[in-house]
Design an enzyme around this catalytic site. Structure first.
Site, PDB file in Angstrom:
ATOM      1  N   ASP A  99       0.822  -1.212   0.000  1.00 39.59           N
ATOM      2  CA  ASP A  99       0.000   0.000   0.000  1.00 39.59           C
ATOM      3  C   ASP A  99       0.857   1.262   0.000  1.00 39.59           C
ATOM      4  O   ASP A  99       0.524   2.260  -0.640  1.00 39.59           O
ATOM      5  CB  ASP A  99      -0.887  -0.015   1.248  1.00 39.59           C
ATOM      6  CG  ASP A  99      -2.030   0.985   1.184  1.00 39.59           C
ATOM      7  OD1 ASP A  99      -2.376   1.433   0.072  1.00 39.59           O
ATOM      8  OD2 ASP A  99      -2.597   1.303   2.244  1.00 39.59           O
ATOM      9  N   THR A 159      -4.256  11.286   9.993  1.00 38.82           N
ATOM     10  CA  THR A 159      -2.912  10.701   9.944  1.00 38.82           C
ATOM     11  C   THR A 159      -2.377  10.632   8.506  1.00 38.82           C
ATOM     12  O   THR A 159      -3.134  10.615   7.546  1.00 38.82           O
ATOM     13  CB  THR A 159      -2.920   9.300  10.573  1.00 38.82           C
ATOM     14  OG1 THR A 159      -3.915   8.491   9.914  1.00 38.82           O
ATOM     15  CG2 THR A 159      -3.242   9.376  12.053  1.00 38.82           C
ATOM     16  N   LYS A 185      -9.293   9.568  10.599  1.00 35.88           N
ATOM     17  CA  LYS A 185      -9.313   9.748   9.151  1.00 35.88           C
ATOM     18  C   LYS A 185      -7.881   9.559   8.649  1.00 35.88           C
ATOM     19  O   LYS A 185      -7.072  10.470   8.697  1.00 35.88           O
ATOM     20  CB  LYS A 185      -9.859  11.139   8.802  1.00 35.88           C
ATOM     21  CG  LYS A 185     -10.270  11.286   7.325  1.00 35.88           C
ATOM     22  CD  LYS A 185      -9.047  11.482   6.464  1.00 35.88           C
ATOM     23  CE  LYS A 185      -9.365  11.556   5.004  1.00 35.88           C
ATOM     24  NZ  LYS A 185      -8.132  11.506   4.172  1.00 35.88           N
ATOM     25  N   GLU A 188      -5.873   8.934   2.340  1.00 37.96           N
ATOM     26  CA  GLU A 188      -6.466   8.115   1.279  1.00 37.96           C
ATOM     27  C   GLU A 188      -5.416   7.378   0.460  1.00 37.96           C
ATOM     28  O   GLU A 188      -5.732   6.424  -0.256  1.00 37.96           O
ATOM     29  CB  GLU A 188      -7.309   8.990   0.348  1.00 37.96           C
ATOM     30  CG  GLU A 188      -6.551  10.011  -0.470  1.00 37.96           C
ATOM     31  CD  GLU A 188      -6.310  11.322   0.261  1.00 37.96           C
ATOM     32  OE1 GLU A 188      -5.908  12.292  -0.406  1.00 37.96           O
ATOM     33  OE2 GLU A 188      -6.518  11.372   1.491  1.00 37.96           O
ATOM     34  N   SER A 239       1.124  17.691   5.998  1.00 39.02           N
ATOM     35  CA  SER A 239       1.828  18.810   5.371  1.00 39.02           C
ATOM     36  C   SER A 239       1.496  20.144   6.026  1.00 39.02           C
ATOM     37  O   SER A 239       0.437  20.315   6.635  1.00 39.02           O
ATOM     38  CB  SER A 239       1.457  18.882   3.885  1.00 39.02           C
ATOM     39  OG  SER A 239       0.133  19.362   3.723  1.00 39.02           O
ATOM     40  N   PRO A 241       0.772  23.164   4.516  1.00 32.65           N
ATOM     41  CA  PRO A 241      -0.413  23.833   3.982  1.00 32.65           C
ATOM     42  C   PRO A 241      -1.726  23.255   4.515  1.00 32.65           C
ATOM     43  O   PRO A 241      -2.657  24.003   4.823  1.00 32.65           O
ATOM     44  CB  PRO A 241      -0.276  23.610   2.466  1.00 32.65           C
ATOM     45  CG  PRO A 241       1.196  23.489   2.240  1.00 32.65           C
ATOM     46  CD  PRO A 241       1.714  22.758   3.446  1.00 32.65           C
ATOM     47  N   GLU A 260       1.591  18.220  13.846  1.00 35.00           N
ATOM     48  CA  GLU A 260       2.958  17.742  13.571  1.00 35.00           C
ATOM     49  C   GLU A 260       3.122  17.826  12.063  1.00 35.00           C
ATOM     50  O   GLU A 260       2.565  17.019  11.318  1.00 35.00           O
ATOM     51  CB  GLU A 260       3.124  16.314  14.092  1.00 35.00           C
ATOM     52  CG  GLU A 260       4.575  15.942  14.359  1.00 35.00           C
ATOM     53  CD  GLU A 260       5.255  15.316  13.152  1.00 35.00           C
ATOM     54  OE1 GLU A 260       5.794  16.088  12.330  1.00 35.00           O
ATOM     55  OE2 GLU A 260       5.241  14.094  13.043  1.00 35.00           O
ATOM     56  N   CYS A 295       8.970  13.212   7.846  1.00 35.53           N
ATOM     57  CA  CYS A 295       8.915  14.647   8.159  1.00 35.53           C
ATOM     58  C   CYS A 295      10.184  15.131   8.850  1.00 35.53           C
ATOM     59  O   CYS A 295      10.570  16.294   8.715  1.00 35.53           O
ATOM     60  CB  CYS A 295       7.699  14.937   9.020  1.00 35.53           C
ATOM     61  SG  CYS A 295       7.586  13.911  10.500  1.00 35.53           S
ATOM     62  N   GLU A 394      10.651  21.414   1.805  1.00 39.59           N
ATOM     63  CA  GLU A 394      10.617  19.979   2.092  1.00 39.59           C
ATOM     64  C   GLU A 394      10.311  19.199   0.815  1.00 39.59           C
ATOM     65  O   GLU A 394       9.321  19.463   0.134  1.00 39.59           O
ATOM     66  CB  GLU A 394       9.547  19.684   3.149  1.00 39.59           C
ATOM     67  CG  GLU A 394       9.464  18.227   3.543  1.00 39.59           C
ATOM     68  CD  GLU A 394       8.409  17.963   4.597  1.00 39.59           C
ATOM     69  OE1 GLU A 394       8.687  17.192   5.533  1.00 39.59           O
ATOM     70  OE2 GLU A 394       7.311  18.538   4.498  1.00 39.59           O
ATOM     71  N   TRP A 460       7.674  13.774  20.974  1.00 41.40           N
ATOM     72  CA  TRP A 460       7.964  13.991  19.548  1.00 41.40           C
ATOM     73  C   TRP A 460       7.181  15.203  19.072  1.00 41.40           C
ATOM     74  O   TRP A 460       5.961  15.261  19.219  1.00 41.40           O
ATOM     75  CB  TRP A 460       7.561  12.761  18.742  1.00 41.40           C
ATOM     76  CG  TRP A 460       7.861  12.877  17.276  1.00 41.40           C
ATOM     77  CD1 TRP A 460       7.080  13.452  16.321  1.00 41.40           C
ATOM     78  CD2 TRP A 460       9.037  12.412  16.604  1.00 41.40           C
ATOM     79  NE1 TRP A 460       7.685  13.381  15.090  1.00 41.40           N
ATOM     80  CE2 TRP A 460       8.891  12.744  15.241  1.00 41.40           C
ATOM     81  CE3 TRP A 460      10.185  11.746  17.019  1.00 41.40           C
ATOM     82  CZ2 TRP A 460       9.860  12.428  14.292  1.00 41.40           C
ATOM     83  CZ3 TRP A 460      11.138  11.436  16.065  1.00 41.40           C
ATOM     84  CH2 TRP A 460      10.973  11.767  14.723  1.00 41.40           C
TER      85      TRP A 460
END
Length: 505
Positions: A99, A159, A185, A188, A239, A241, A260, A295, A394, A460
């Site tokens: 996946d 997540t 959630k 996807e 992310s 944004p 995070e 990240c 990034e 963290w």
């Protein structure tokens, strides 16, 4: 061990303890990033499903079988989940790999951490019982006060796709340990194992509504979850944004958030490192682990000029030795990035760096032996200027940029020359220097003579545009607790005597 050959489960949304078809009956394809083939599908939730799930979570908090549980009772559920995950480790690791694209042994290691994380928060849930009510000493004998630690309520957990089940666990385990009811959630782009967590919760008898799992697109399922008036908190990893959008939407309801977000972390290598090969391996691991999609990746190598030529030579030799292959192959150390969109984004970063004047020292393209899949060679970029996009933004792929320095002061300035502040690393045998850099680094995490180790006991999180709040350790549990002050007048038979009593007029 042999990697199992398994089929992709077909699941619905996990709501109120059972599987439920989305209201609009939509589904999204699952694409294996190693083959570019569609291998299954997942349900696509919308605002209607979010509302159903949130109501189920709210009912769970009102029922005794979840809302009135002790920490010790919740710990039993968490340990049962951990045992089931352990039992299904080979299968879950394989599902994660096909996946997400990460090498199977990395996925298996993630599943081990999932197990340990659930067990850790089971221990903290038990310990919470003794801390639920804490006395507060006052300076007045006429009052008594104590603090209650209570579940925050219904929490929305969003997540990412780079550590699908592990990042889910980082949020679900402490939320359930605290006694919250959660609506998860997942991304996807990698939802299979998060849905399997729903099946595990059903099998162990987790009370209905305590955990609900909604797969789907961000704007169709994530946004309604964030803006839902009956969701008490949002915890998000992803992310920058998207984090800004979540923070903006949550602010309309004065809803607390934990964010995070991204990073552009430095690794500073001095000429007194213990061993060039050891430092080279940590440098590669810090940037190329998880196919470079992490990240906290230390993707800016800040290298002392006196060892630059020699160190880069060793770095090249190590990089050439990395096995890039189908992530299910034995000893694969670099698999594909998550999607075509991410593949194109990473290559665009590399081509822009080249057009801005940087040198592609190694990599920068698709590996020649892999004709299918979203593979990007491990890439090292030199002759980098601080104004370049590759220095500032990034990438979220296996791309390392390099800049040299002469003095400690210059190294610190370069390390902190970023809008992000998640992690920083230093390689030096001078521990006093390491301590100076620890204080000077503008980040939430510091690694000394290593890069990227992650444990569930320490906190963290970052600062600046890497977000705020802390996950893992005891700090994460606090994210899901409401602190309630209770103060009692200890002498109720005595008047307060602030106003003049009308009976004495």
């Amino acid at each position: 061990m042999a990697i199992p050959n398994i089929r992709i489960p077909t699941r619905q949304l996990f709501i109120d303890g059972d599987w439920r078809e989305p209201v609009k009956k939509n589904r999204l394809p699952i694409i294996n990033p190693a083959t570019e083939e569609t291998i299954g599908d997942i349900p696509a939730a919308t605002a209607e499903d979010v509302d159903i799930a949130v109501k189920a979570a709210r009912r769970a908090l009102r029922r005794d079988d979840w809302g009135s549980t002790t920490g010790a009772q919740r710990a039993k559920y968490l340990r049962a989940i951990a045992a089931k995950v352990q039992e299904r480790r080979p299968e879950l690791a394989t599902l994660e790999t096909i996946d997400n694209g990460k090498p199977w042994f990395e996925a298996a290691s993630d599943i081990d951490d999932v197990v340990a994380c659930f067990e850790y928060y089971a221990d903290l849930a038990e310990a919470l019982d003794s801390k639920k009510k804490t006395e507060v000493k006052l300076h007045l004998d006429s009052f008594k006060s104590h603090v209650l630690r209570e579940p925050l309520g219904v929490v929305g957990l969003i997540t990412p796709w780079n550590y699908p089940l592990l990042m889910t666990t980082w949020k679900v385990a402490p939320a359930l340990a605290a006694g919250c009811a959660a609506v998860l959630k997942p991304s996807e782009l990698a939802s299979i194992t998060s849905l399997e967590l729903g099946e595990i919760c059903r099998e162990v008898g987790l009370p209905p509504g305590a955990l609900n799992i909604l797969t789907g697109l961000g704007h169709e399922a994530g946004s309604p979850l964030v803006s839902h008036p009956d969701v008490d908190k949002i915890a998000f990893t992803g992310s920058g944004p998207t984090g800004v959008k979540i923070m903006t939407a949550a602010a309309q309801l004065v809803k607390p958030v934990t964010l995070e977000l991204g990073g552009k972390s430095p690794i500073v290598v001095f000429d007194d490192v213990h061993d060039l090969d050891i430092a080279a391996e940590w440098t590669l691991f810090g940037c190329f682990w998880t196919n470079g999609q992490i990240c906290s990746a230390t993707s800016r190598l800040i290298l002392q000029d006196t060892i630059a030529p020699k160190f880069l030579d060793r770095l090249l030799e190590w990089t050439k030795n990395i096995k890039i292959s189908d992530p299910l192959e034995e000893d694969c150390k670099l698999g594909p990035v998550i999607s075509r969109g991410q593949y194109e984004k990473v290559l665009k970063f590399i081509s822009t760096a080249k057009s801005e004047g940087a040198t592609i020292l190694y990599g920068g393209d698709r590996p020649q032996h892999l004709k299918k899949g979203y593979y990007v060679q491990p890439t090292i970029i030199t002759d980098v200027d601080k104004s370049m996009e590759i220095w500032k933004e990034e990438v979220f792929g296996p791309v390392l940029c390099v800049k040299t320095f002469k003095t400690e002061e210059e190294a610190i300035e370069l390390a902190n020359d970023t809008k992000y502040g998640l992690a920083s690393a230093i390689m030096s045998k001078d521990l006093e220097r390491c301590e100076r850099f620890t204080k000077a680094f503008q980040s939430g995490i510091v690694w000394i003579n290593c890069s990227q180790p992650c444990f569930w006991q320490p906190p963290w999180g970052g600062k600046k545009r890497s977000g705020f709040g802390r996950e893992l350790g005891e700090w994460s549990l606090e994210n899901y607790l409401n602190i309630k002050q209770v103060t009692q007048y200890a002498t109720p038979d005595e008047p307060w005597a602030f106003y003049k009593s009308p009976s004495k007029l």
